[in-house]
Design a protein around this motif. Structure first.
Motif, PDB file in Angstrom:
ATOM      1  N   GLY A   1      94.468  52.139 -40.228  1.00  0.00           N
ATOM      2  CA  GLY A   1      95.816  53.020 -40.021  1.00  0.00           C
ATOM      3  C   GLY A   1      95.618  53.848 -38.717  1.00  0.00           C
ATOM      4  N   ARG A   2      95.781  54.933 -38.518  1.00  0.00           N
ATOM      5  CA  ARG A   2      95.753  56.040 -37.485  1.00  0.00           C
ATOM      6  C   ARG A   2      94.313  56.564 -37.158  1.00  0.00           C
ATOM      7  NH1 ARG A   2     101.525  57.880 -40.019  1.00  0.00           N
ATOM      8  NH2 ARG A   2     102.710  56.067 -39.311  1.00  0.00           N
ATOM      9  N   LEU A   3      94.135  57.067 -36.069  1.00  0.00           N
ATOM     10  CA  LEU A   3      92.998  57.588 -35.725  1.00  0.00           C
ATOM     11  C   LEU A   3      92.404  58.483 -36.470  1.00  0.00           C
ATOM     12  CD1 LEU A   3      90.504  57.309 -33.434  1.00  0.00           C
ATOM     13  CD2 LEU A   3      91.716  59.066 -32.431  1.00  0.00           C
ATOM     14  N   GLY A   4      90.955  58.390 -37.299  1.00  0.00           N
ATOM     15  CA  GLY A   4      90.644  59.569 -38.205  1.00  0.00           C
ATOM     16  C   GLY A   4      90.934  59.525 -39.399  1.00  0.00           C
TER      17      GLY A   4
ATOM     18  N   THR B   1     103.520  64.572 -29.088  1.00  0.00           N
ATOM     19  CA  THR B   1     102.670  63.276 -29.804  1.00  0.00           C
ATOM     20  C   THR B   1     103.559  62.122 -30.061  1.00  0.00           C
ATOM     21  OG1 THR B   1     100.932  62.828 -31.183  1.00  0.00           O
ATOM     22  CG2 THR B   1     102.603  64.184 -32.214  1.00  0.00           C
ATOM     23  N   PHE B   2     102.981  61.120 -30.722  1.00  0.00           N
ATOM     24  CA  PHE B   2     103.699  60.118 -31.097  1.00  0.00           C
ATOM     25  C   PHE B   2     104.521  60.397 -32.331  1.00  0.00           C
ATOM     26  CE2 PHE B   2     100.223  56.951 -29.356  1.00  0.00           C
ATOM     27  CZ  PHE B   2     100.491  57.351 -27.829  1.00  0.00           C
ATOM     28  N   GLN B   3     105.692  59.447 -32.481  1.00  0.00           N
ATOM     29  CA  GLN B   3     106.376  59.734 -33.579  1.00  0.00           C
ATOM     30  C   GLN B   3     105.647  59.252 -34.951  1.00  0.00           C
ATOM     31  OE1 GLN B   3     109.830  58.732 -36.359  1.00  0.00           O
ATOM     32  NE2 GLN B   3     110.681  58.108 -34.395  1.00  0.00           N
ATOM     33  N   ALA B   4     104.940  58.483 -34.751  1.00  0.00           N
ATOM     34  CA  ALA B   4     104.044  57.835 -36.178  1.00  0.00           C
ATOM     35  C   ALA B   4     103.448  58.991 -36.879  1.00  0.00           C
ATOM     36  CB  ALA B   4     103.239  56.905 -35.396  1.00  0.00           C
ATOM     37  N   PHE B   5     102.891  60.058 -35.743  1.00  0.00           N
ATOM     38  CA  PHE B   5     102.098  60.963 -36.285  1.00  0.00           C
ATOM     39  C   PHE B   5     102.990  62.259 -36.708  1.00  0.00           C
ATOM     40  CE2 PHE B   5      99.285  59.618 -32.521  1.00  0.00           C
ATOM     41  CZ  PHE B   5      98.862  58.541 -33.182  1.00  0.00           C
ATOM     42  N   LEU B   6     104.406  62.102 -36.643  1.00  0.00           N
ATOM     43  CA  LEU B   6     105.042  63.043 -37.175  1.00  0.00           C
ATOM     44  C   LEU B   6     104.856  63.092 -38.806  1.00  0.00           C
ATOM     45  CD1 LEU B   6     109.063  63.273 -36.798  1.00  0.00           C
ATOM     46  CD2 LEU B   6     107.835  63.524 -39.142  1.00  0.00           C
ATOM     47  N   GLU B   7     104.504  62.166 -39.500  1.00  0.00           N
ATOM     48  CA  GLU B   7     104.149  62.101 -40.796  1.00  0.00           C
ATOM     49  C   GLU B   7     102.949  62.865 -41.292  1.00  0.00           C
ATOM     50  OE1 GLU B   7     103.922  57.923 -41.760  1.00  0.00           O
ATOM     51  OE2 GLU B   7     105.709  57.418 -40.612  1.00  0.00           O
ATOM     52  N   MET B   8     102.239  62.895 -40.307  1.00  0.00           N
ATOM     53  CA  MET B   8     101.030  63.861 -40.360  1.00  0.00           C
ATOM     54  C   MET B   8     101.309  65.496 -40.532  1.00  0.00           C
ATOM     55  SD  MET B   8      98.635  61.689 -38.093  1.00  0.00           S
ATOM     56  CE  MET B   8      97.519  63.085 -37.754  1.00  0.00           C
ATOM     57  N   THR B   9     102.401  65.859 -39.906  1.00  0.00           N
ATOM     58  CA  THR B   9     102.525  67.222 -39.461  1.00  0.00           C
ATOM     59  C   THR B   9     103.774  67.795 -40.433  1.00  0.00           C
ATOM     60  OG1 THR B   9     104.278  66.528 -37.827  1.00  0.00           O
ATOM     61  CG2 THR B   9     102.012  66.702 -36.988  1.00  0.00           C
ATOM     62  N   ILE B  10     104.020  67.241 -41.449  1.00  0.00           N
ATOM     63  CA  ILE B  10     105.382  67.612 -42.043  1.00  0.00           C
ATOM     64  C   ILE B  10     104.988  69.063 -42.703  1.00  0.00           C
ATOM     65  CG2 ILE B  10     106.654  67.231 -44.407  1.00  0.00           C
ATOM     66  CD1 ILE B  10     106.538  64.242 -43.630  1.00  0.00           C
ATOM     67  N   SER B  11     103.934  69.238 -43.356  1.00  0.00           N
ATOM     68  CA  SER B  11     103.728  70.562 -43.962  1.00  0.00           C
ATOM     69  C   SER B  11     103.421  71.650 -42.758  1.00  0.00           C
ATOM     70  CB  SER B  11     102.083  70.603 -44.506  1.00  0.00           C
ATOM     71  OG  SER B  11     101.894  71.632 -45.219  1.00  0.00           O
ATOM     72  N   GLU B  12     103.052  71.187 -41.519  1.00  0.00           N
ATOM     73  CA  GLU B  12     102.960  72.093 -40.425  1.00  0.00           C
ATOM     74  C   GLU B  12     104.587  72.427 -40.127  1.00  0.00           C
ATOM     75  OE1 GLU B  12      99.092  71.037 -41.259  1.00  0.00           O
ATOM     76  OE2 GLU B  12     100.788  69.819 -40.999  1.00  0.00           O
TER      77      GLU B  12
END
Length: 638
Positions: free
Chosen positions: A139-142, A394-405
């Motif tokens: 998956g994505r880093l970290g 950032t990359f759009q893939a990481f949008l999914e990580m930031t929804i709560s923010e």
């Protein structure tokens, strides 16, 4: 390219190690060192094939961690005390998984020379179920350590190793994983490559105060520190970590890409080794020219398709974003800009285009680490003041990580502009986990709030979008692709979006009128759709084209126009399940508009490579033409 891999992996030697004996004898040491050199040479060769082919890649990470990987191989081979998988938090170290697959006989060694090539099943991140021998998806880093905790919970009687890095440890996921591992006393053993290098630079410089060992100690892990290029010291600390009951971390100090001239210790080592550097390295190691000839004989693939309706010249919208922001900031004094605007990077400034802002307007720029959620919230917090504006990228893939923010920013009525580059799937050699296909997730507010999602079609439109919306209030999202895009042309050959063009948020734009039906598109799919439309018109189907640069706002006039035609087709490089097409049909029905309707988007996991991703999803002009013909022929009036 020859059909054999010129470095004989059968020379890899069996080494038996006992954690209760923390010193190596001469035989163990010599075999380990030989194994390390063998695998490092092989990694240099086959990752450089990615550079030669033009699909890029990553050399330094997998090259760095070979010593600990060789130690783990020895442990896994001779004991069932371990879960025998080299879990890794850094997907870009995928070359590790591929060299192991070759060592274990799951793939032929010569197949390594197709690293990151389209349809080779060797993409830029490990994907479970795709590549023979690969035992997990990174998956994505970290993101791996929290899952490894669960694997440890399911295997309480075994030790689970996880390869980490000073980059992956910056992700917030790892802080949560550390607390669970300590609280449950899990037998998770981290081996962390601490080389002080990430994509954009050195954590010791841009992230002052960050210390991997101290951070993990603070969470309650037992931490050991080892010199990664000293095999005796490395084994001593890994064996100690094994014998310690509960979660541990071995923080492994080394320079990035040790021993590779020109990139050692540099953030360039994060990327793929250049062909010239690889050739120099391999010749210096005593390999014959026939080995390096392999690299010189690999040529990049090119897409011969000539699109009509657009320029041959292409520009990078993701780069244009930064230049466009600079044009806005140029109108302010340095003092005004610093007071009014902040731009926060997440270790991707070169990739997202904001490096240009860093260089020209350092007064507004904050270089930061791999902390997308925290950085986005910080940018939003700066914009909590109604007269200040935060920018994140950032990359759009990481949008999914930031929804709560994003929800936090919306609830606090912040002024936040986010650039999500690497949208869609075009040129995505990193493959599925880096696909940026869920842009609509950003529009997660309720119906009584408004966010704005913009996906410009070419660099001129990107500039116009930024010029218009930069100082607007609220949440604004701008999307761009990794790939370059051409400029859209009018029928007379002039650019559709010229210097006089003014962008209007929420307004759809008629590219060409049609009577048989309409294609609605945006971003990188507009020029592909235009090509398909023009070719259909040449074949006698009078189809029109609409650009919808504001993705989530209904343009009532244009919706009624296209909805009153015989058919509507939405084409996009977003997820077909969540993209514009999944909403557009509902908008039509709500207004009593019932044309034949179709929508095309991303529907399956990637094939690797670059330009091959679009036709693999049937989103190339040929695929669009077929869909237009299907809708047109199924329309009674046609």
């Amino acid at each position: 390219m020859g059909e054999t891999f010129p470095i004989d992996l059968k020379k890899f030697q069996d080494v038996k190690l006992d954690p209760k004996v923390d010193t190596l004898n001469d035989d163990q040491r010599s075999k380990l060192l030989a194994n390390i050199q063998l695998l490092r040479d092989a990694i240099i060769l086959f990752t450089a094939s990615g550079a030669a082919r033009g699909v890029s890649g990553h050399t330094g990470g997998p090259y760095d961690t070979v010593p600990e990987v060789c130690i783990l191989e020895s442990l896994f081979t001779h004991s069932d005390a371990y879960v025998p998988i080299h879990f890794d938090e850094a997907g870009h170290r995928v070359a590790t998984q591929y060299i192991l697959s070759a060592l274990h006989g799951d793939i032929p060694a010569e197949h390594l020379l197709h690293y990151r090539q389209a349809n080779s099943k060797l993409p830029g991140h490990p994907e479970l179920g795709l590549t023979p021998g690969v035992k997990f998806s990174s998956g994505r880093l970290g993101h791996m350590w929290p899952m490894v905790n669960g694997i440890a919970l399911a295997n309480r009687d075994k030790i689970v190793f996880c390869l980490g890095s000073d980059g992956s440890q910056q992700e917030g996921n790892d802080a949560e994983a550390a607390r669970l591992a300590v609280a449950q006393n899990l037998n998770v053993k981290l081996l962390i490559d601490d080389n002080d290098v990430t994509i954009a630079g050195h954590p010791s410089k841009y992230q002052k105060g960050y210390d991997v060992g101290k951070t993990l100690t603070g969470h309650g892990l037992t931490v050991f520190e080892a010199q990664g290029e000293n095999i005796d010291d490395l084994w001593k600390n890994i064996s100690a970590s094994i014998l310690h009951e509960g979660p541990t971390a071995v923080v492994i100090k080394r320079k990035m890409a040790p021993g590779i001239e020109e990139i050692e210790g540099s953030n360039h080592g994060h990327d793929v080794v250049p062909v010239k550097v690889a050739i120099k390295y391999l010749l210096g190691r005593g390999y014959p020219k026939s080995v390096t000839d392999i690299l010189e004989n690999i040529k990049p693939n090119s897409d011969p398709y000539l699109h009509i309706g657009c320029t041959k010249e292409r520009g990078a919208n993701r780069v244009e974003f930064g230049e466009a922001v600079n044009r806005v900031l140029d109108k302010l004094t340095k003092e005004e800009a610093a007071k009014k605007v902040v731009v926060i990077d997440s270790d991707l400034e070169g990739s997202t285009g904001i490096k240009a802002i860093h260089q020209k307007h350092p007064e507004v720029f904050i270089p930061s680490g791999i902390m997308e959620r925290g950085n986005l919230s910080a940018a939003a917090g700066f914009g909590f003041d109604k007269n200040k504006f935060g920018v994140a990228a950032t990359f759009q893939a990481f949008l999914e990580m930031t929804i709560s923010e994003l929800t936090m920013a919306r609830l606090n009525m912040c002024n936040l502009l986010v650039h999500f580059s690497h949208s869609g799937v075009d040129d995505m050699a990193d493959n599925t986990c880096h696909f940026g296909v869920n842009a609509m997730f950003a529009d997660n507010g309720l119906a009584d709030t408004q966010s704005w999602l913009y996906f410009p079609a070419d660099p001129t439109q990107m500039n116009a979008v930024i010029k218009r919306v930069f100082f607007e209030k609220g949440l604004r999202f701008v999307f761009s692709t990794r790939s370059k895009v051409p400029w859209i042309l009018k029928a007379d050959g002039k650019r559709f979006y010229d210097d006089d063009y003014e962008f209007v948020p929420g307004k759809d734009e008629l590219i060409i009128e049609g009577k048989a039906g309409y294609v609605v598109s945006f971003g990188d799919m507009l020029y592909r759709s235009y090509d398909a439309v023009l070719r259909c018109r040449e074949a006698g189907i009078d189809v029109g084209l609409v650009n919808k640069p504001t993705l989530n706002i209904v343009d009532e006039n244009m919706l009624r126009k296209v909805g009153s035609s015989p058919f509507v087709l939405v084409t996009e490089s977003l997820n077909q399940k969540t993209g514009l097409g999944s909403k557009f049909g509902t908008w039509l029905i709500e207004r009593g508009l019932t044309p034949k309707y179709g929508y095309m988007g991303v529907t399956k996991e990637g094939c690797g490579g670059l330009s091959e991703q679009i036709p693999y999803q049937n989103l190339d002009p040929t695929g669009i033409i077929l869909k237009i013909k299907t809708l047109s022929h199924s329309t009674p009036s046609q």
